[in-house]
Scaffold this motif. Structure first.
Motif, PDB file in Angstrom:
ATOM      1  N   GLY A 133      -0.931  -1.364  -5.785  1.00  0.00           N
ATOM      2  CA  GLY A 133      -0.546  -0.534  -4.645  1.00  0.00           C
ATOM      3  C   GLY A 133      -1.740   0.223  -4.101  1.00  0.00           C
ATOM      4  O   GLY A 133      -2.012   0.217  -2.897  1.00  0.00           O
ATOM      5  N   TYR A 134      -2.473   0.823  -5.010  1.00  0.00           N
ATOM      6  CA  TYR A 134      -3.628   1.607  -4.596  1.00  0.00           C
ATOM      7  C   TYR A 134      -4.697   0.703  -3.998  1.00  0.00           C
ATOM      8  O   TYR A 134      -5.301   1.024  -2.970  1.00  0.00           O
ATOM      9  N   ALA A 135      -4.922  -0.447  -4.626  1.00  0.00           N
ATOM     10  CA  ALA A 135      -5.916  -1.383  -4.101  1.00  0.00           C
ATOM     11  C   ALA A 135      -5.531  -1.833  -2.697  1.00  0.00           C
ATOM     12  O   ALA A 135      -6.396  -2.005  -1.833  1.00  0.00           O
ATOM     13  N   ALA A 136      -4.237  -2.014  -2.474  1.00  0.00           N
ATOM     14  CA  ALA A 136      -3.796  -2.431  -1.144  1.00  0.00           C
ATOM     15  C   ALA A 136      -4.089  -1.346  -0.124  1.00  0.00           C
ATOM     16  O   ALA A 136      -4.537  -1.635   0.988  1.00  0.00           O
ATOM     17  N   SER A 137      -3.864  -0.092  -0.504  1.00  0.00           N
ATOM     18  CA  SER A 137      -4.146   0.971   0.461  1.00  0.00           C
ATOM     19  C   SER A 137      -5.643   1.052   0.740  1.00  0.00           C
ATOM     20  O   SER A 137      -6.059   1.315   1.869  1.00  0.00           O
ATOM     21  N   MET A 138      -6.457   0.804  -0.287  1.00  0.00           N
ATOM     22  CA  MET A 138      -7.901   0.796  -0.054  1.00  0.00           C
ATOM     23  C   MET A 138      -8.287  -0.354   0.863  1.00  0.00           C
ATOM     24  O   MET A 138      -9.099  -0.204   1.773  1.00  0.00           O
ATOM     25  N   SER A 148       0.825  -1.206   0.000  1.00  0.00           N
ATOM     26  CA  SER A 148       0.000   0.000   0.000  1.00  0.00           C
ATOM     27  C   SER A 148       0.859   1.256   0.000  1.00  0.00           C
ATOM     28  O   SER A 148       0.383   2.353  -0.245  1.00  0.00           O
ATOM     29  N   LEU A 149       2.140   1.115   0.295  1.00  0.00           N
ATOM     30  CA  LEU A 149       3.034   2.276   0.268  1.00  0.00           C
ATOM     31  C   LEU A 149       3.823   2.317  -1.033  1.00  0.00           C
ATOM     32  O   LEU A 149       4.809   3.038  -1.159  1.00  0.00           O
ATOM     33  N   SER A 150       3.413   1.493  -1.994  1.00  0.00           N
ATOM     34  CA  SER A 150       4.151   1.444  -3.252  1.00  0.00           C
ATOM     35  C   SER A 150       3.228   1.793  -4.407  1.00  0.00           C
ATOM     36  O   SER A 150       2.019   1.847  -4.262  1.00  0.00           O
ATOM     37  N   GLY A 151       3.830   2.029  -5.536  1.00  0.00           N
ATOM     38  CA  GLY A 151       3.035   2.368  -6.721  1.00  0.00           C
ATOM     39  C   GLY A 151       2.853   1.183  -7.635  1.00  0.00           C
ATOM     40  O   GLY A 151       2.694   1.349  -8.840  1.00  0.00           O
ATOM     41  N   TRP A 152       2.880  -0.016  -7.102  1.00  0.00           N
ATOM     42  CA  TRP A 152       2.766  -1.247  -7.906  1.00  0.00           C
ATOM     43  C   TRP A 152       1.553  -1.174  -8.833  1.00  0.00           C
ATOM     44  O   TRP A 152       0.427  -1.014  -8.397  1.00  0.00           O
ATOM     45  N   ASN A 153       1.802  -1.246 -10.120  1.00  0.00           N
ATOM     46  CA  ASN A 153       0.687  -1.291 -11.065  1.00  0.00           C
ATOM     47  C   ASN A 153       1.079  -2.089 -12.294  1.00  0.00           C
ATOM     48  O   ASN A 153       2.119  -2.760 -12.295  1.00  0.00           O
ATOM     49  N   SER A 154       0.290  -2.010 -13.332  1.00  0.00           N
ATOM     50  CA  SER A 154       0.508  -2.911 -14.465  1.00  0.00           C
ATOM     51  C   SER A 154       1.820  -2.634 -15.186  1.00  0.00           C
ATOM     52  O   SER A 154       2.456  -3.541 -15.680  1.00  0.00           O
ATOM     53  N   TYR A 168       8.990   2.898  -3.142  1.00  0.00           N
ATOM     54  CA  TYR A 168       8.403   3.553  -1.975  1.00  0.00           C
ATOM     55  C   TYR A 168       7.861   4.914  -2.382  1.00  0.00           C
ATOM     56  O   TYR A 168       8.605   5.771  -2.837  1.00  0.00           O
ATOM     57  N   ILE A 169       6.550   5.101  -2.248  1.00  0.00           N
ATOM     58  CA  ILE A 169       5.992   6.399  -2.607  1.00  0.00           C
ATOM     59  C   ILE A 169       5.322   7.055  -1.398  1.00  0.00           C
ATOM     60  O   ILE A 169       4.495   7.934  -1.537  1.00  0.00           O
TER      61      ILE A 169
END
Lengths: 509, 287, 282
Positions: free
Chosen positions: B256-261, B32-38, B45-46
């Protein structure tokens, strides 16, 4: 050279529909219509390979569309080469994630992965380019220019062509070409009943033929079946409706974005007009039609419920199945156009007829870079689409294998092996061929994070269809979202990727 | 009692659970602290960027969360009331008791991914039986294409599928009730209604709280039903948090965003479930 | 009054029965249809409304190369994974639940209730984001695409349910009976096995049934964590969901996949009634 080969291949088919009782067709009844067709990956050639002790793992689409031919050719491939082929089947919506999760985790559990051609940007770093050997094969030379483009990234082919897809219009011939209906329609509306040339005509006819029993089967019929369910495919239907208003051949440099500034075009009046049309269309779809996915669309048009439909081949093929009550009562035509087209440079409407084919994404298949059996994987794909298999596959509607080779645009294939009326077969192949020849084609968006962009379109247009937002508001929202995605992904990255697609659209590749 | 024993009982389960989950949970927090995407898979680390985006620039998540609250609370209340009623009805002597007890369990055993497809044809507005039969009365509700009705269609399917869960838990609870209080009530000549209010219901309160909490957790994960029936449509009117997270995560691959959600969702759920459990305990157990 | 109550009772039961059965009947009739009889309008009764055919059922045992899915092996895989994972979860879960019900734990502000809640809170997290971590986890211990790997994951899914339900049931078994057993010379384990457990049979049955159900119907993890070697039933059935939705074979498969659990339901019902021993305890 190319035309010569095309001629040879098509002559083989035309003059000898049943005459090929060679040893391969005895063993593999699938190809009994043509027998083995010589080529780099023919049955003959494959039988000389020995892959004993090796295993090929494939992830493909659900059965039967693409899934069944994959499994069938896998079985044949096993028999010919001694390899072991394991196939799994995954629904269309999950193909992306099923391969993407292991890819991103640095693994390649599948040697061969099926997906859609618009995955190419996200997948290409995990896929092996098609080797030279196959690029030079006669089968490959037969693939149309559009489909070479769709399978390649800036000249490098990552996806082995096994299928061709595009959106076109399907209509009920028994209504549109029926003199009585034409007279009635003329009397009631003052307009000609003909294959619609514009979306406005389409709307008018669909509305007229909505909600009454016009074919006398005791059930009500409706105007149009379209993919309106907010899922992975909805955006494609929207773009099909937008190209007529928004793809202007006189303003090169980007359909989805302005390539120079990367400002989204998605909320310009061309797209808004298309979305306004689409909101109007919710009035002439069958009950529940705003929740139709592709499967429902195929069922609805293929089951004889609607006058029109537009999208992939499936609905047309379903309608032309042997057990269909509307077999040989349907026609194919290019997507409708528009009487005006938006010019985003001069910021004004041009009042002239415009039509643009949408070479939408379709089935695509690649070989994983980390696969340990790449040779075998490419051999399999080459075998999958060899002359004999391809022609036999084309003739089986549920396989979902559609024309993508120059030699496929021969009406005789469909007349002889599928029992189509010559007139329908002609209009079908002519429609597809014209799309290939057009200079105003639109290719699918293939940029990094493509699903973020298309998902934003689905959400926005879906809100407009549900009446939550006006078309302009909805598309403004999409444009804002697109700008946010572009800045997240990095403007340069999106721009570079989009430039490749624009090059094709501007006929420079 | 002996200290050693209690740990022998507790620890095998606890440690197996933690052992399997520790890595995934830590990974999700880090994710959730990363920008992991396709296009950029990796644990860069973002900082809190994803959370900032979620809290300042994503009304859709919060809308879907409130929609989810409405859907899950409504379905769970319905499931509890109906489940309790059914369990109470087949608790004592009734004709074909065993048949009904088994029949009422069956919906829960269907695989949601498959069963919802059948519900979709069932409510199909032009090819389904419901509107075909209702056309006798001249009505044709837009089960799946009206923003309001679609929510209730989702509720209907959820109630069908998961009422058996409540039913079974409550029936088992009823069956294991001690007999003495009922004998006492019978001697006092209490009416059935009074018996229910003063004897049965209080005895069932602890298991009721457990059942409601676990159903709230499960109902909040509602996903297949929405996906197959409406894909969150029309518009966004049936989109729930879990479906929205699914779209962002596995469709758009913004992991990443899904994890933060998900993590935010987890925290909110833990807090609200704790509060709900406290309130329920207070109200039902009168503590 | 009493008559009205009985009337209402049966009325409600009949209504609910119709509601429960309707989709199954619809699935049953749909399973004998083909493309045209599904899409040509609403039909109900075979032979009268439409010509039935067995294609929807046949594809379940045909090989993929012939357009089927062959669910036999996945069927047994599903049974094996579900039963094993349920059994392990029940054993571990029951032990933990017993501890949480009978003993007091305290570590800082963490008390019994918090530990119980910790167990169940494992089910809150939406499974989607767990796909990548679980994938990496199983791949690091080399259990991807294997039955064992799925069992490991399912234990995490199922044990919280077992713990949560069993704590409630143990709480209802009077403490006096373990105490009596301990006084009579049993050690704690004997007291648990021989005295407490037999008195918690309804709870065990219910928890077991939930574990089996939640294991049996899971699609997501079975989908993400397997490739070609191991296929579970829901994943295999969904492989039929192609561009043209095959309502007929999906209907048939829905009925086929629910069948073994109905047998389980009968067993459960039987033990549920038999296990009603609590009343006998003084």
């Amino acid at each position: 050279m190319k035309t010569c080969l095309t001629a040879i291949i098509s002559s083989l088919m035309i003059f000898s529909p049943m005459a090929y009782a060679d040893k391969w067709s005895d063993q593999f009844p699938h190809i009994k219509a043509t027998g083995d067709i010589p080529g780099d990956c023919s049955y003959e050639k494959m039988s000389k390979k020995n892959y004993k002790g090796k295993t090929l793992k494939i992830n493909t689409h659900a059965i039967p569309v693409m899934g069944e031919p994959t499994a069938l050719h896998a079985e044949q491939f096993e028999k010919l080469t001694g390899a072991k082929v394991e196939v799994t089947h995954t629904p269309a919506g999950d193909l992306y994630s099923k391969a993407m999760v292991p890819f991103q985790a640095g693994q390649a559990p599948y040697d061969v992965v099926f997906g859609f051609s618009n995955f190419i940007n996200d997948w290409k770093r995990y896929l092996a380019p098609v080797p030279k050997k196959y690029m030079n094969s006669p089968e490959m030379k037969d693939v149309t220019k559009s489909h070479m483009g769709v399978s390649s990234w800036d000249g490098t082919m990552y996806q082995y062509p096994v299928d061709g897809d595009r959106h076109y219009l399907k209509y009920r011939k028994d209504v549109i070409d029926n003199p009585e209906m034409q007279k009635k329609y003329k009397a009631d509306t003052g307009n000609e009943l003909r294959v619609p040339r514009t979306w406005k005509e389409y709307a008018q006819m669909a509305k007229y033929f909505n909600d009454w029993d016009w074919d006398g089967d005791g059930e009500k019929e409706y105007g149009s079946a379209e993919v309106m369910k907010k899922d992975d495919l909805m955006f494609a239907a929207f773009f099909s409706r937008s190209v007529a208003y928004a793809k202007n051949p006189r303003t090169p440099g980007g359909f989805f974005f302005d390539l120079e500034t990367m400002k989204p075009n998605i909320n310009n009046p061309g797209f808004v007009e298309a979305l306004t049309d689409w909101v109007e269309a919710t009035k002439y779809v069958p009950p529940g039609g705003t929740n139709f996915g592709l499967g429902d669309e195929i069922g609805s048009f293929g089951g004889g419920q609607t006058l029109f439909s537009f999208s992939w081949d499936d609905a047309f093929i379903a309608a032309m199945q042997d057990d269909s009550p509307i077999k040989n009562k349907v026609g194919a035509a290019p997507l409708p156009g528009a009487d005006k087209v938006w010019n985003r440079v001069s910021n004004s409407w041009e009042n002239q007829y415009n039509q643009a084919p949408y070479i939408v994404w379709g089935w695509a298949v690649g070989v994983a870079k980390k696969s340990k059996v790449k040779d075998m994987a490419f051999d399999y794909l080459c075998f999958f689409s060899n002359g004999a298999n391809h022609q036999a596959d084309l003739a089986i509607g549920r396989f979902g294998v559609n024309p993508f080779k120059n030699s496929d645009f021969d009406p005789n294939i469909y007349i002889n092996s599928m029992g189509w009326d010559p007139e329908i077969a002609n209009s079908y192949t002519q429609t597809l061929l014209d799309m290939e020849k057009s200079n105003n084609r639109v290719f699918p968006l293939r940029v990094p994070g493509v699903f973020e962009f298309t998902s934003a379109v689905a959400t926005g247009t879906s809100k407009a269809l549900a009446g939550q937002l006006s078309p302009q508001e909805a598309l403004d929202e999409v444009a804002k979202e697109w700008e946010a995605i572009v800045s997240r992904v990095g403007k340069k990255a999106v721009q570079d990727a989009y430039a490749v697609g624009v090059k094709m659209e501007d006929n420079k590749l | 009692m002996n200290f050693k024993h209690k740990y022998f009982f507790l620890f095998p389960g606890l440690f197996v659970l933690i052992g399997i989950l520790i890595f995934p949970i830590i990974f999700v927090v880090r994710l959730s602290l990363s920008g992991w995407n396709s296009y950029n898979p990796g644990l860069d680390y973002i900082g809190l960027e994803n959370y900032i985006r979620l809290f300042t620039d994503d009304p859709r998540f919060w809308e879907s969360f409130f929609r989810l609250s409405f859907l899950s609370v409504t379905t769970v209340i319905l499931q509890y009331v109906i489940g309790f009623a059914l369990a109470h009805m087949v608790w004592k002597d009734i004709k074909f008791k065993r048949f009904f007890r088994v029949l009422f369990l069956v919906p829960m055993m269907t695989t949601p991914v498959i069963m919802t497809v059948i519900w979709r044809t069932f409510f199909h507005e032009s090819l389904g039986p419901v509107n075909d039969l209702l056309s006798v009365f001249g009505v044709a509700p837009k089960w799946l294409t009206d923003p309001v009705i679609a929510k209730f269609t989702v509720i209907i399917v959820e109630v069908w599928q998961w009422t058996p869960f409540m039913f079974l838990l409550l029936l088992a609870g009823l069956l294991s009730l001690p007999k003495e209080p009922f004998l006492a009530a019978a001697i006092d000549g209490a009416s059935p209604v009074r018996k229910f209010i003063y004897v049965t219901f209080p005895l069932m309160a602890p298991i009721s709280i457990g059942a409601i909490i676990i159903r709230l957790i499960e109902a909040s994960k509602i996903m297949d039903t929405v996906y197959v029936l409406t894909s969150g449509g029309p518009g966004t009117s049936t989109e729930t948090s879990s479906f929205y997270i699914f779209i962002k995560g596995l469709r758009e691959f913004q992991m990443g965003y899904a994890a933060s959600m998900s993590f935010t969702y987890l925290i909110i759920m833990i807090i609200s479930l704790t509060i709900i459990a406290k309130v329920l305990t207070k109200v039902l157990l009168k503590e | 009054m009493n008559k009205l109550y009985i009337f209402l009772k049966y009325f409600f039961i009949v209504v609910w029965t119709v509601f429960v059965v309707a989709p199954f009947l619809w699935a049953l009739t749909t399973s004998f249809k083909d493309f045209q009889s599904v899409n040509g309008g609403v039909t109900y009764i075979p032979w009268v409304d439409f010509e039935p055919n067995l294609e929807g059922w046949k594809v379940l045992i045909k090989s993929p190369a012939k357009g089927g899915v062959d669910i036999i092996e996945p069927y047994f895989n599903s049974m094996f994974v579900t039963c094993t994972a349920s059994l392990i979860s029940i054993i571990l879960g029951t032990l933990s639940a017993y501890a949480l019900s009978r003993y007091t734990f305290k570590a800082g502000f963490v008390k019994n209730n918090d530990i119980t809640f910790f167990f169940i809170s494992q089910r809150i997290m939406p499974p989607i984001v767990l796909s990548i971590p679980f994938f990496l986890f199983l791949s690091s211990i080399n259990l991807l695409d294997s039955l064992t790997g799925l069992i490991v994951v399912y234990i995490v899914l199922l044990m919280p349910i077992a713990v949560w339900i069993m704590v409630d049931f143990f709480n209802k078994v009077p403490r006096e009976i373990d105490e009596t057993a301990l006084i009579d010379g049993c050690n704690p384990y004997q007291a648990f096995l021989k005295v407490v457990l037999p008195n918690s049979i309804p709870g065990l049955i219910v928890a077991g049934m939930f574990c089996i159900i939640f294991g049996w119907i899971d699609f997501f993890f079975a989908f993400i964590l397997t490739f070609t070697e191991v296929q579970l039933l829901p994943v295999k059935i969904v492989a039929l969901n192609s561009s043209v939705t095959p309502w007929w074979s999906l209907s048939a498969s829905a009925l086929v996949s629910v069948a073994p659990l109905i047998i389980v339901a009968f067993i459960v019902e039987r033990y549920l009634s038999k296990g009603n021993l609590s009343g006998a305890i003084k």
